[in-house]
Motif scaffolding. Structure first.
Motif, PDB file in Angstrom:
ATOM      1  N   ALA A 140       0.799  -1.221   0.000  1.00  0.00           N
ATOM      2  CA  ALA A 140       0.000   0.000   0.000  1.00  0.00           C
ATOM      3  C   ALA A 140       0.833   1.273   0.000  1.00  0.00           C
ATOM      4  CB  ALA A 140      -0.947  -0.003   1.200  1.00  0.00           C
ATOM      5  N   ALA A 141       1.828   1.346   0.888  1.00  0.00           N
ATOM      6  CA  ALA A 141       2.588   2.591   0.992  1.00  0.00           C
ATOM      7  C   ALA A 141       3.408   2.829  -0.260  1.00  0.00           C
ATOM      8  CB  ALA A 141       3.495   2.548   2.213  1.00  0.00           C
ATOM      9  N   PHE A 142       4.038   1.789  -0.771  1.00  0.00           N
ATOM     10  CA  PHE A 142       4.811   1.949  -1.993  1.00  0.00           C
ATOM     11  C   PHE A 142       3.892   2.262  -3.163  1.00  0.00           C
ATOM     12  CE2 PHE A 142       7.981  -0.002   0.608  1.00  0.00           C
ATOM     13  CZ  PHE A 142       9.163   0.559   0.161  1.00  0.00           C
ATOM     14  N   ARG A 143       2.730   1.647  -3.175  1.00  0.00           N
ATOM     15  CA  ARG A 143       1.780   1.922  -4.246  1.00  0.00           C
ATOM     16  C   ARG A 143       1.368   3.391  -4.221  1.00  0.00           C
ATOM     17  NH1 ARG A 143      -3.800   1.815  -5.378  1.00  0.00           N
ATOM     18  NH2 ARG A 143      -4.267   0.924  -7.418  1.00  0.00           N
ATOM     19  N   ASP A 144       1.058   3.914  -3.038  1.00  0.00           N
ATOM     20  CA  ASP A 144       0.686   5.321  -2.910  1.00  0.00           C
ATOM     21  C   ASP A 144       1.786   6.226  -3.450  1.00  0.00           C
ATOM     22  OD1 ASP A 144      -1.709   4.664  -1.752  1.00  0.00           O
ATOM     23  OD2 ASP A 144      -1.127   5.208   0.289  1.00  0.00           O
ATOM     24  N   SER A 145       3.020   5.890  -3.119  1.00  0.00           N
ATOM     25  CA  SER A 145       4.138   6.750  -3.506  1.00  0.00           C
ATOM     26  C   SER A 145       4.427   6.715  -4.993  1.00  0.00           C
ATOM     27  CB  SER A 145       5.403   6.339  -2.742  1.00  0.00           C
ATOM     28  OG  SER A 145       5.907   5.112  -3.220  1.00  0.00           O
ATOM     29  N   MET A 146       3.920   5.695  -5.689  1.00  0.00           N
ATOM     30  CA  MET A 146       4.194   5.549  -7.123  1.00  0.00           C
ATOM     31  C   MET A 146       2.995   5.928  -7.988  1.00  0.00           C
ATOM     32  SD  MET A 146       7.343   4.732  -7.322  1.00  0.00           S
ATOM     33  CE  MET A 146       7.567   4.120  -8.985  1.00  0.00           C
ATOM     34  N   LEU A 147       1.933   6.412  -7.364  1.00  0.00           N
ATOM     35  CA  LEU A 147       0.770   6.873  -8.121  1.00  0.00           C
ATOM     36  C   LEU A 147       0.865   8.371  -8.374  1.00  0.00           C
ATOM     37  CD1 LEU A 147      -2.108   4.952  -6.287  1.00  0.00           C
ATOM     38  CD2 LEU A 147      -1.203   4.451  -8.567  1.00  0.00           C
ATOM     39  N   VAL A 148       0.370   8.798  -9.508  1.00  0.00           N
ATOM     40  CA  VAL A 148       0.322  10.213  -9.855  1.00  0.00           C
ATOM     41  C   VAL A 148      -1.150  10.571 -10.067  1.00  0.00           C
ATOM     42  CG1 VAL A 148       1.074  11.994 -11.468  1.00  0.00           C
ATOM     43  CG2 VAL A 148       2.564  10.034 -10.996  1.00  0.00           C
ATOM     44  N   ASP A 149      -1.676  11.400  -9.186  1.00  0.00           N
ATOM     45  CA  ASP A 149      -3.119  11.703  -9.217  1.00  0.00           C
ATOM     46  C   ASP A 149      -3.953  10.428  -9.178  1.00  0.00           C
ATOM     47  OD1 ASP A 149      -2.503  14.337  -9.328  1.00  0.00           O
ATOM     48  OD2 ASP A 149      -3.186  14.673 -11.385  1.00  0.00           O
ATOM     49  N   GLY A 150      -3.470   9.463  -8.406  1.00  0.00           N
ATOM     50  CA  GLY A 150      -4.190   8.207  -8.275  1.00  0.00           C
ATOM     51  C   GLY A 150      -4.018   7.263  -9.444  1.00  0.00           C
ATOM     52  N   ALA A 314     -14.966   6.312  14.039  1.00  0.00           N
ATOM     53  CA  ALA A 314     -15.442   4.939  13.936  1.00  0.00           C
ATOM     54  C   ALA A 314     -14.277   4.047  13.536  1.00  0.00           C
ATOM     55  CB  ALA A 314     -16.563   4.829  12.906  1.00  0.00           C
ATOM     56  N   ASP A 315     -14.427   2.746  13.763  1.00  0.00           N
ATOM     57  CA  ASP A 315     -13.368   1.825  13.358  1.00  0.00           C
ATOM     58  C   ASP A 315     -13.466   1.542  11.860  1.00  0.00           C
ATOM     59  OD1 ASP A 315     -15.387  -0.079  12.952  1.00  0.00           O
ATOM     60  OD2 ASP A 315     -14.956  -1.174  14.800  1.00  0.00           O
ATOM     61  N   ARG A 316     -12.637   0.649  11.351  1.00  0.00           N
ATOM     62  CA  ARG A 316     -12.589   0.403   9.910  1.00  0.00           C
ATOM     63  C   ARG A 316     -13.868  -0.258   9.384  1.00  0.00           C
ATOM     64  NH1 ARG A 316      -8.025   1.073   6.873  1.00  0.00           N
ATOM     65  NH2 ARG A 316      -6.142   1.748   7.978  1.00  0.00           N
ATOM     66  N   SER A 481       7.494  13.180  -0.719  1.00  0.00           N
ATOM     67  CA  SER A 481       7.674  12.038   0.164  1.00  0.00           C
ATOM     68  C   SER A 481       6.654  12.004   1.292  1.00  0.00           C
ATOM     69  CB  SER A 481       9.084  12.060   0.757  1.00  0.00           C
ATOM     70  OG  SER A 481      10.064  11.960  -0.233  1.00  0.00           O
ATOM     71  N   PHE A 482       6.023  13.142   1.580  1.00  0.00           N
ATOM     72  CA  PHE A 482       5.048  13.221   2.661  1.00  0.00           C
ATOM     73  C   PHE A 482       3.643  12.777   2.229  1.00  0.00           C
ATOM     74  CE2 PHE A 482       8.301  16.194   4.113  1.00  0.00           C
ATOM     75  CZ  PHE A 482       8.343  15.967   5.482  1.00  0.00           C
ATOM     76  N   GLN A 483       3.517  12.249   1.036  1.00  0.00           N
ATOM     77  CA  GLN A 483       2.186  11.985   0.486  1.00  0.00           C
ATOM     78  C   GLN A 483       1.302  11.165   1.412  1.00  0.00           C
ATOM     79  OE1 GLN A 483       1.847  10.872  -3.643  1.00  0.00           O
ATOM     80  NE2 GLN A 483       0.179   9.473  -3.241  1.00  0.00           N
ATOM     81  N   SER A 484       1.780   9.992   1.839  1.00  0.00           N
ATOM     82  CA  SER A 484       0.924   9.106   2.627  1.00  0.00           C
ATOM     83  C   SER A 484       0.612   9.677   4.005  1.00  0.00           C
ATOM     84  CB  SER A 484       1.580   7.733   2.767  1.00  0.00           C
ATOM     85  OG  SER A 484       0.657   6.784   3.238  1.00  0.00           O
ATOM     86  N   GLU A 491      -2.457   5.891   4.103  1.00  0.00           N
ATOM     87  CA  GLU A 491      -2.461   4.964   5.232  1.00  0.00           C
ATOM     88  C   GLU A 491      -1.586   5.453   6.372  1.00  0.00           C
ATOM     89  OE1 GLU A 491      -1.963   0.886   4.492  1.00  0.00           O
ATOM     90  OE2 GLU A 491      -3.787   0.738   3.300  1.00  0.00           O
ATOM     91  N   LEU A 492      -0.714   6.421   6.102  1.00  0.00           N
ATOM     92  CA  LEU A 492       0.132   6.972   7.150  1.00  0.00           C
ATOM     93  C   LEU A 492      -0.348   8.360   7.583  1.00  0.00           C
ATOM     94  CD1 LEU A 492       3.578   5.788   5.822  1.00  0.00           C
ATOM     95  CD2 LEU A 492       2.089   4.708   7.486  1.00  0.00           C
ATOM     96  N   HIS A 493      -1.583   8.674   7.269  1.00  0.00           N
ATOM     97  CA  HIS A 493      -2.248   9.890   7.747  1.00  0.00           C
ATOM     98  C   HIS A 493      -2.629   9.603   9.200  1.00  0.00           C
ATOM     99  CE1 HIS A 493      -4.369  13.624   6.712  1.00  0.00           C
ATOM    100  NE2 HIS A 493      -5.448  13.169   7.339  1.00  0.00           N
ATOM    101  N   GLN A 494      -1.663   9.746  10.095  1.00  0.00           N
ATOM    102  CA  GLN A 494      -1.711   9.076  11.390  1.00  0.00           C
ATOM    103  C   GLN A 494      -2.963   9.317  12.209  1.00  0.00           C
ATOM    104  OE1 GLN A 494       2.084  10.823  12.443  1.00  0.00           O
ATOM    105  NE2 GLN A 494       3.033   8.830  12.547  1.00  0.00           N
ATOM    106  N   TRP A 495      -3.419  10.555  12.264  1.00  0.00           N
ATOM    107  CA  TRP A 495      -4.523  10.868  13.163  1.00  0.00           C
ATOM    108  C   TRP A 495      -5.865  10.319  12.668  1.00  0.00           C
ATOM    109  CZ3 TRP A 495      -1.643  14.145  10.195  1.00  0.00           C
ATOM    110  CH2 TRP A 495      -2.288  14.834   9.166  1.00  0.00           C
ATOM    111  N   GLN A 496      -5.999  10.075  11.382  1.00  0.00           N
ATOM    112  CA  GLN A 496      -7.221   9.482  10.834  1.00  0.00           C
ATOM    113  C   GLN A 496      -6.897   8.924   9.447  1.00  0.00           C
ATOM    114  OE1 GLN A 496     -10.625  12.062  10.755  1.00  0.00           O
ATOM    115  NE2 GLN A 496     -12.053  10.453  10.205  1.00  0.00           N
ATOM    116  N   PRO A 497      -6.302   7.741   9.381  1.00  0.00           N
ATOM    117  CA  PRO A 497      -5.802   7.225   8.108  1.00  0.00           C
ATOM    118  C   PRO A 497      -6.890   6.704   7.183  1.00  0.00           C
ATOM    119  CG  PRO A 497      -5.445   5.628   9.851  1.00  0.00           C
ATOM    120  CD  PRO A 497      -5.996   6.854  10.513  1.00  0.00           C
ATOM    121  N   ASP A 498      -6.505   6.627   5.900  1.00  0.00           N
ATOM    122  CA  ASP A 498      -7.290   5.901   4.902  1.00  0.00           C
ATOM    123  C   ASP A 498      -8.728   6.418   4.776  1.00  0.00           C
ATOM    124  OD1 ASP A 498      -7.408   3.977   2.938  1.00  0.00           O
ATOM    125  OD2 ASP A 498      -8.111   2.400   4.282  1.00  0.00           O
TER     126      ASP A 498
END
Length: 582
Positions: A140-150, A314-316, A481-484, A491-498
């Motif tokens: 997931a994290a590597f995928r996010d970093s390699m996407l351009v506008d999704g 809420a949870d996932r 590099s701060f994208q996620s 997924e690394l949007h720590q306070w409320q990810p994904d």
């Protein structure tokens, strides 16, 4: 990191350098010259504080796994020279960016091989990128970093040495993507990918012979949870200025040791050679005299320490989280700002961490000299200001002045639990100071040290927590590099990810600004966009910055070419050049 950004005991990373924007034709730097006569052979023993969980970098989510899988076992198309702070050629001999800033022609070095002697070709590059984009890979994290506008980057194979990447749109820095691509062997992993089991490949208990490397080392043996022994990759591509193949070392042993006292003793006894992020007290002790172990203060690293509150509702599975009273406190920006104002950062940096940290006012470390924005202003230690904010938010103080109790508008006492990684001595020390600081406001904060894996599951999966003291650790200075971390869906949007959609207006604004900066090729305009993002984070305070710790390392004095960096992988960034002096 997984910008990539990965959060480890603190990571994010992606390693392009924003100080040198790409021109239409990139001129790769030469490999750094060897300034010391090196000796081939020998072994180094390096300490990690937690056991790695995989040899497959695509699914790595902890620092030890990233160091081992991405830096020891793979090579990337371009790499980051920590001394020059520039992008240098890696597996790619050259890369040419078209006039449209979308098309990149890549030419690999001649004669590249994997550790099993199989040729490394453009097909392996394309296979790796396809694997990253395949959601079944769970990268997931590597995928996010390699996407351009999704959208994914398209590829076209020209021949074994040449390929073309076609980006969905123009980007500010193609190197930011090339550097995330550690090339994996299709002839070994292709079958697992075709049956959607690549995420299960190369576990830490896999037979060493199954793990084929494009990096400087191969796995020789592994005792899960204890140590991994690496041997020199006989087909590694890099050579020194005299044409001698690197690495110089015959063997690298990575030892798992969370015990700081034991680490200090082993360095002195000579049973350990290298340790990063040693305790301030150990640094001070080693700095007193000249001996067989030297300590180095590399200054602020790109990694930071910050606190954040659980802003999930809420949870996932969409079920409301427990204790909605606390959720209401945490959601109030005034509450978060009050907590921030009550933190004595100067004391933490100068006393608690013995001067081996810099007070922090934002999410970008001061080590990032181009992109950190000093104009957002220093966060002052201001208890009176914190109390005003809390009063404005409906809280009030009761009890004796010497033992105050803060309550909310419904007279509920303000209490919460802060979880910290049990492996991190500095963070446990910081937590103790925070506990004292907040008690002055009448807030009762309990400290709960947890093993890093369990801590990660709480904030990233179950959302069963109040607050976390952790941070992020960058691999480079590049804003993308701060994208996620910054983008609300990360997924690394720590306070409320994904998040499916931004839960707040300001998060939506950051999403928009981040996309704009990612494609803006004018550096001044791009800086302005990134400064606005930093300002929003400073105003809304979803993370409460505390300090940027200095990278303090210890090494046996007989290690040649030792030049530790504040950027991941710290003392191992030039591992192929390190050697043992006779």
């Amino acid at each position: 990191m997984r910008p990539i950004m990965i959060i480890f005991l603190g990571v994010l990373f992606s390693q392009s350098c924003s100080l040198n924007p790409a021109s239409n034709v990139s001129k790769p730097e030469s490999d750094p010259p060897q300034k010391i006569e090196a000796v081939r052979g020998g072994e180094l023993r390096y300490r990690v504080t937690a056991p790695p969980s995989t040899f497959n970098y695509l699914v790595a989510n902890d620092e030890a796994s990233i160091i081992i899988s991405l830096y020891m076992l793979t090579s990337r198309l371009v790499e980051f020279d920590h001394k020059s702070q520039k992008v240098v050629a890696g597996l790619a001999e050259s890369w040419t960016v078209g006039a449209d800033a979308r098309t990149v022609d890549i030419r690999l070095r001649e004669g590249l091989q994997f550790s099993d002697s199989a040729p490394l070709t453009s097909g392996d590059v394309i296979f790796t990128l396809d694997a990253i984009y395949d959601e079944k890979t769970e990268a997931a994290a590597f995928r996010d970093s390699m996407l351009v506008d999704g959208q994914p980057i398209a590829t076209k194979r020209i021949d074994d040495r040449n390929l073309q990447m076609i980006f969905p749109r123009a980007v500010a820095s193609v190197e930011n993507y090339l550097i995330n691509l550690g090339v994996l062997p299709e002839h070994i992993l292709g079958a697992a990918q075709r049956v959607e089991k690549l995420s299960q490949a190369w576990k830490v208990d896999s037979a060493p012979a199954q793990i084929v490397s494009s990096g400087p080392f191969v796995v020789a043996s592994s005792i899960v949870g204890e140590r991994i022994e690496f041997a020199r990759n006989p087909h590694y591509w890099r050579k020194d200025e005299k044409g001698q193949q690197l690495p110089y070392l015959d063997k690298l042993t990575v030892v798992v040791n969370p015990d700081a006292n034991k680490t200090f003793l082993q360095l002195g006894q000579g049973t350990l050679d290298l340790a990063d992020r040693i305790r301030p007290s150990d640094y001070a002790e080693l700095s007193k005299t000249v001996g067989p172990v030297r300590a180095v203060n590399a200054g602020p690293g790109l990694g930071i320490d910050h606190l954040w509150f659980n802003l999930n509702t809420a949870d996932r599975k969409g079920r409301p989280l427990k204790n909605q009273i606390k959720r209401a406190w945490f959601a109030d920006t005034r509450f978060r700002r009050a907590i921030s104002a009550a933190v004595d950062r100067e004391s933490i940096a100068s006393s608690t961490l013995q001067g081996l940290a810099s007070p922090l006012s934002g999410f970008v470390s001061p080590a990032n000299k181009f992109w950190a924005e000093p104009g957002i202003g220093k966060i002052a230690y201001d208890l009176a200001g914190a109390e005003r904010l809390l009063t404005e938010a409906g809280f009030k103080k009761s009890g004796a002045p010497s033992d105050p109790v803060l309550v909310d508008g419904s007279n509920n006492p303000v209490e919460f639990t802060l979880i910290v990684p049990i492996e991190s001595e500095p963070r446990k020390l910081i937590a103790a100071v925070l506990q004292q600081d907040l008690s002055k406001l009448g807030i009762k904060m309990q400290i709960a040290p947890l093993e890093f894996g369990a801590l990660t599951r709480k904030w990233a999966e179950t959302y069963d927590y109040d607050a976390v003291l952790l941070g992020i650790s960058m691999g480079d200075t590049e804003p993308s590099s701060f994208q996620s971390f910054l983008v609300s869906s990360g997924e690394l949007h720590q306070w409320q990810p994904d998040q499916k959609t931004p839960s707040t207006e300001w998060e939506g604004r950051i999403d928009k600004l981040f996309l704009e900066q990612a494609v803006e090729r004018d550096q001044n305009k791009r800086l302005a966009l990134f400064v606005e993002i930093q300002t929003i984070i400073r105003d809304e305070m979803p993370v409460i910055p505390i300090v940027a710790r200095h990278l303090t390392s210890a090494a046996r004095s007989n290690i040649g070419n030792y030049s530790p960096s504040g950027i991941l992988p710290y003392s191992l960034w030039n591992i192929e050049e390190l050697y043992v002096m006779p």
